[in-house]
Design a protein around this motif. Structure first.
Motif, mmCIF file in Angstrom:
data_model
loop_
_atom_site.group_PDB
_atom_site.id
_atom_site.type_symbol
_atom_site.label_atom_id
_atom_site.label_comp_id
_atom_site.label_asym_id
_atom_site.label_seq_id
_atom_site.Cartn_x
_atom_site.Cartn_y
_atom_site.Cartn_z
ATOM 1 N N MET A 1 -14.106 -20.817 9.511
ATOM 2 C CA MET A 1 -14.122 -21.163 8.336
ATOM 3 C C MET A 1 -14.238 -19.910 6.830
ATOM 4 O O MET A 1 -13.352 -19.299 6.851
ATOM 5 N N THR A 2 -15.262 -18.328 7.485
ATOM 6 C CA THR A 2 -15.793 -18.550 5.668
ATOM 7 C C THR A 2 -14.643 -16.942 6.625
ATOM 8 O O THR A 2 -13.833 -16.242 5.944
ATOM 9 N N SER A 3 -14.245 -16.379 7.775
ATOM 10 C CA SER A 3 -13.262 -15.469 8.022
ATOM 11 C C SER A 3 -11.816 -15.819 7.705
ATOM 12 O O SER A 3 -11.037 -14.478 7.589
ATOM 13 N N ARG A 4 -11.646 -16.696 7.532
ATOM 14 C CA ARG A 4 -10.017 -17.240 7.130
ATOM 15 C C ARG A 4 -9.795 -17.043 5.354
ATOM 16 O O ARG A 4 -8.963 -17.334 5.175
ATOM 17 N N LEU A 5 -10.910 -17.162 4.914
ATOM 18 C CA LEU A 5 -10.457 -16.948 3.207
ATOM 19 C C LEU A 5 -10.976 -15.594 3.380
ATOM 20 O O LEU A 5 -11.236 -14.495 4.008
ATOM 21 N N ILE A 6 -9.823 -15.515 2.490
ATOM 22 C CA ILE A 6 -9.023 -13.954 2.360
ATOM 23 C C ILE A 6 -10.585 -13.015 1.427
ATOM 24 O O ILE A 6 -10.937 -13.589 0.249
ATOM 25 N N ASN A 7 -10.085 -11.826 1.482
ATOM 26 C CA ASN A 7 -11.138 -10.878 1.399
ATOM 27 C C ASN A 7 -11.115 -10.618 -0.290
ATOM 28 O O ASN A 7 -10.355 -9.372 0.183
ATOM 29 N N TRP A 8 -11.522 -11.345 -1.763
ATOM 30 C CA TRP A 8 -11.048 -11.145 -2.968
ATOM 31 C C TRP A 8 -11.410 -8.917 -2.884
ATOM 32 O O TRP A 8 -11.160 -8.871 -3.502
ATOM 33 N N PHE A 9 -13.128 -8.917 -2.448
ATOM 34 C CA PHE A 9 -13.557 -7.445 -3.246
ATOM 35 C C PHE A 9 -12.773 -6.715 -2.809
ATOM 36 O O PHE A 9 -13.601 -5.584 -2.934
ATOM 37 N N LYS A 10 -12.049 -7.321 -1.247
ATOM 38 C CA LYS A 10 -10.795 -6.051 -0.342
ATOM 39 C C LYS A 10 -10.494 -5.199 -1.539
ATOM 40 O O LYS A 10 -10.722 -3.652 -1.604
ATOM 41 N N PHE A 11 -9.859 -5.344 -2.295
ATOM 42 C CA PHE A 11 -8.919 -5.175 -3.317
ATOM 43 C C PHE A 11 -9.879 -4.695 -5.180
ATOM 44 O O PHE A 11 -9.048 -4.333 -5.658
ATOM 45 N N SER A 12 -11.469 -5.314 -5.013
ATOM 46 C CA SER A 12 -11.322 -4.398 -6.316
ATOM 47 C C SER A 12 -12.473 -3.220 -5.688
ATOM 48 O O SER A 12 -13.144 -2.857 -6.720
ATOM 49 N N SER A 13 -12.146 -2.665 -5.116
ATOM 50 C CA SER A 13 -12.489 -0.973 -4.521
ATOM 51 C C SER A 13 -10.996 -0.347 -5.468
ATOM 52 O O SER A 13 -9.928 -0.616 -4.626
ATOM 53 N N PRO A 14 -11.331 0.504 -5.522
ATOM 54 C CA PRO A 14 -10.446 1.459 -6.514
ATOM 55 C C PRO A 14 -9.607 2.481 -5.454
ATOM 56 O O PRO A 14 -8.122 2.270 -5.148
ATOM 57 N N ALA A 15 -10.289 2.329 -4.072
ATOM 58 C CA ALA A 15 -9.139 3.159 -3.203
ATOM 59 C C ALA A 15 -8.624 2.236 -2.553
ATOM 60 O O ALA A 15 -7.618 2.778 -2.636
ATOM 61 N N SER A 16 -9.134 1.225 -2.074
ATOM 62 C CA SER A 16 -8.031 -0.040 -1.801
ATOM 63 C C SER A 16 -7.264 -0.195 -2.270
ATOM 64 O O SER A 16 -6.108 -1.073 -2.453
ATOM 65 N N PHE A 17 -7.456 -0.761 -3.979
ATOM 66 C CA PHE A 17 -6.029 -1.101 -5.162
ATOM 67 C C PHE A 17 -4.892 0.280 -5.434
ATOM 68 O O PHE A 17 -3.988 0.134 -5.842
ATOM 69 N N TYR A 18 -5.425 1.299 -4.960
ATOM 70 C CA TYR A 18 -4.879 1.892 -5.786
ATOM 71 C C TYR A 18 -3.235 1.967 -5.208
ATOM 72 O O TYR A 18 -2.005 2.186 -5.972
ATOM 73 N N PRO A 19 -2.957 1.922 -3.409
ATOM 74 C CA PRO A 19 -1.696 1.666 -3.062
ATOM 75 C C PRO A 19 -1.047 1.061 -3.460
ATOM 76 O O PRO A 19 0.328 0.930 -4.024
ATOM 77 N N LEU A 20 -2.466 -0.682 -3.588
ATOM 78 C CA LEU A 20 -1.369 -2.072 -4.179
ATOM 79 C C LEU A 20 -0.783 -1.403 -5.521
ATOM 80 O O LEU A 20 0.625 -2.292 -5.989
ATOM 81 N N ALA A 21 -1.574 -0.926 -5.919
ATOM 82 C CA ALA A 21 -1.036 -0.808 -7.748
ATOM 83 C C ALA A 21 0.465 -0.694 -7.890
ATOM 84 O O ALA A 21 1.209 -0.403 -8.628
ATOM 85 N N ARG A 22 0.788 0.748 -6.874
ATOM 86 C CA ARG A 22 1.417 1.607 -6.768
ATOM 87 C C ARG A 22 2.702 0.201 -6.385
ATOM 88 O O ARG A 22 4.013 0.134 -7.411
ATOM 89 N N LYS A 23 2.807 -0.840 -5.595
ATOM 90 C CA LYS A 23 3.652 -1.583 -5.016
ATOM 91 C C LYS A 23 3.813 -2.490 -6.627
ATOM 92 O O LYS A 23 5.061 -2.354 -6.359
ATOM 93 N N ILE A 24 3.196 -2.969 -6.836
ATOM 94 C CA ILE A 24 3.059 -4.421 -8.078
ATOM 95 C C ILE A 24 3.741 -3.768 -9.242
ATOM 96 O O ILE A 24 4.536 -3.815 -9.398
#
Lengths: 222, 249
Positions: free
Chosen positions: B1-24
């Motif tokens: 069950m836990t593995s199916r949850l989205i890992n919200w904290f993934k994008f709390s890291s600036p390094a992984s959020f940086y490319p996402l921010a560009r798309k948004i």
């Protein structure tokens, strides 16, 4: 639980009594600011009576804002504050003690001086009474709210001006109800409701402001 | 069950959020341009002339969404501040920092357009109306936040100090609003009422809705673009930013 509160108030009062000039500077600032307005506006008693509540209140607000820096700065400089944060007592309690002591030293003189300034503006006895009561309820709230700003700007370069920018917008409700109470008394409406609101603000800030101040101090002393 | 949850904290890291921010940022720029273009066209050419206020009322299509955004952005910033204090995530504070200039700009725009509207309608540039006064105080709160941010050199201390300020501000905003409102009704015998329209014409409402959505998209686009520069500036010593710049820095 209240023993540390007592000791911290006593300590701060003792220190303040040995550095009395700080108290008088605030008080004299208040008197001068309030006395400047008639010179700028003109000596007509009718106009002065109309603007008196607002001017005395704005003067008190500015004076208490100027005194804010004194709450934590000395203790911050010599490291006492850091030691206080390390004690087992809750920080918000220590903060409350420091703010109460600060108010006794800087707020009470303003309250005591205000009737004299009110007389300069030809306020009635009734209005003078309301002025004193409103300041008695309002200035501790100003000290409590201002302590948050003082803690946030602790040790910063442009601390003083920044403090004004942070704190003055938050002072607006106190100013409105404080000056409003006196004004309502002058116009014969009775200032009861305004005073109740002031008391409500005081109680709310007594509960909430020390928590925020304690959090801000922890950030500053990190 | 836990593995199916989205890992919200993934994008709390600036390094992984940086490319996402560009798309948004890119997507919302497109949306903003389209919506604001359509909204402006509708507000100038489609929306009917108001029978009482004439053509001058058309400024509300900018004014009202700007006021909404200025208030909403402050609450969003406080939300980010709370998240940042609770989870101790760096990105939350960066988001609040990135939103602040946009919020201040909208508060100023709202005052400016309101003033333009007030001159022909009320015959005065400025009235101490409850809403105008609280909007002005909101602008002060934004400026105070930005000044505090700018005054603290240590970024982590700045994050937390300004987060506390935002939370204190958001508690105070309703108190300020109601006290100003009460002050206003006590002082002015007959206040000039803001548009007390009984029913708004449908195209007007639709236009305002489109403009509001357009402003939303604009705010997201600008905030994302800004948060990217904030990330780069604050993470400049990390390896991933160095690699991004070709390792020259």
């Amino acid at each position: 639980m209240f023993e540390p509160l007592y000791w911290i108030i006593r300590r701060d009062l003792t220190i303040a009594m040995r550095r009395r000039s700080d108290i008088f500077t605030t008080l004299i600032f208040f008197v001068i600011v309030v006395s400047l307005f008639p010179l700028g506006i003109g000596p007509e008693p009718d106009t002065l009576r109309l603007i008196a509540p607002g001017i005395v209140w704005v003067g008190a607000l500015l004076a208490s804002m100027l005194a804010l820096e004194l709450i934590f700065s000395a203790d911050h400089r010599d490291g006492t504050l850091e030691q206080m944060l390390l004690t087992p007592q809750p920080v918000s309690l220590l903060v409350a003690g420091k703010v109460i002591a600060h108010w006794l030293v800087s707020g009470i003189p303003l309250v005591l001086m205000s009737p004299l300034l009110g007389v300069q503006y030809d306020l009635s006895w009734e209005a003078l009474g309301t002025l004193v009561v409103s300041l008695l309820l309002g200035t501790p709230a100003l000290s409590l709210i201002g302590a948050i700003g003082a803690a946030l700007t602790l040790g910063l370069r442009s601390g003083g001006v920044l403090l004004a920018l942070l704190v003055l917008p938050l002072y607006i409700p106190v100013l409105i109800f404080g000056a409003g109470a006196v004004e309502a008394t002058v116009s014969g409406l009775g200032g009861q409701s305004h005073l109740s609101m002031l008391a409500a603000i005081l109680v709310a800030s007594l509960v909430l402001a020390p928590l925020a101040t304690a959090a801000a101090l922890r950030v500053a002393e990190d | 069950m836990t593995s199916r949850l989205i890992n919200w904290f993934k994008f709390s890291s600036p390094a992984s959020f940086y490319p996402l921010a560009r798309k948004i940022s890119l997507v919302s720029t497109v949306i903003a341009v389209v919506l604001i273009a359509v909204g402006l066209y509708m507000s100038f050419f489609v929306a009917p002339t108001d029978y009482k206020q004439g053509e001058g009322y058309r400024i509300i299509f900018v004014h009202v969404p700007a006021s909404w955004m200025s208030m909403f952005i402050y609450v969003v910033m406080a939300g980010w501040a709370a998240l940042g204090l609770v989870f101790n995530t760096r990105l939350s504070a960066m988001m609040a920092q990135a939103l602040a200039p946009t919020g201040a700009m909208f508060a100023f725009l709202s005052l400016w357009t309101g003033s333009f509207w007030g001159k022909p309608m009320w015959g005065t540039w400025w009235v101490w109306d409850a809403r105008i006064t609280s909007e002005l105080i909101l602008l002060f709160l934004y400026l105070g936040y930005m000044a505090l941010r700018a005054a603290i050199d240590d970024p982590r201390r700045g994050d937390r100090a300004s987060a506390i300020l935002l939370l204190v501000g958001v508690v105070n905003v309703p108190i300020i609003y109601y006290s100003v409102k009460w002050w206003n009704t006590l002082h002015q015998g007959s206040t000039i009422r803001m548009n007390q329209e009984s029913t708004m014409e449908e195209t007007m409402l639709l236009t305002m809705l489109i403009m509001t959505l357009g402003f939303w998209a604009y705010s997201i686009a600008v905030a994302m673009a800004r948060v990217r520069t904030v990330i780069l500036e604050r993470e400049r010593s990390t390896t991933w930013v160095r690699e991004l710049g070709g390792g020259e820095i």
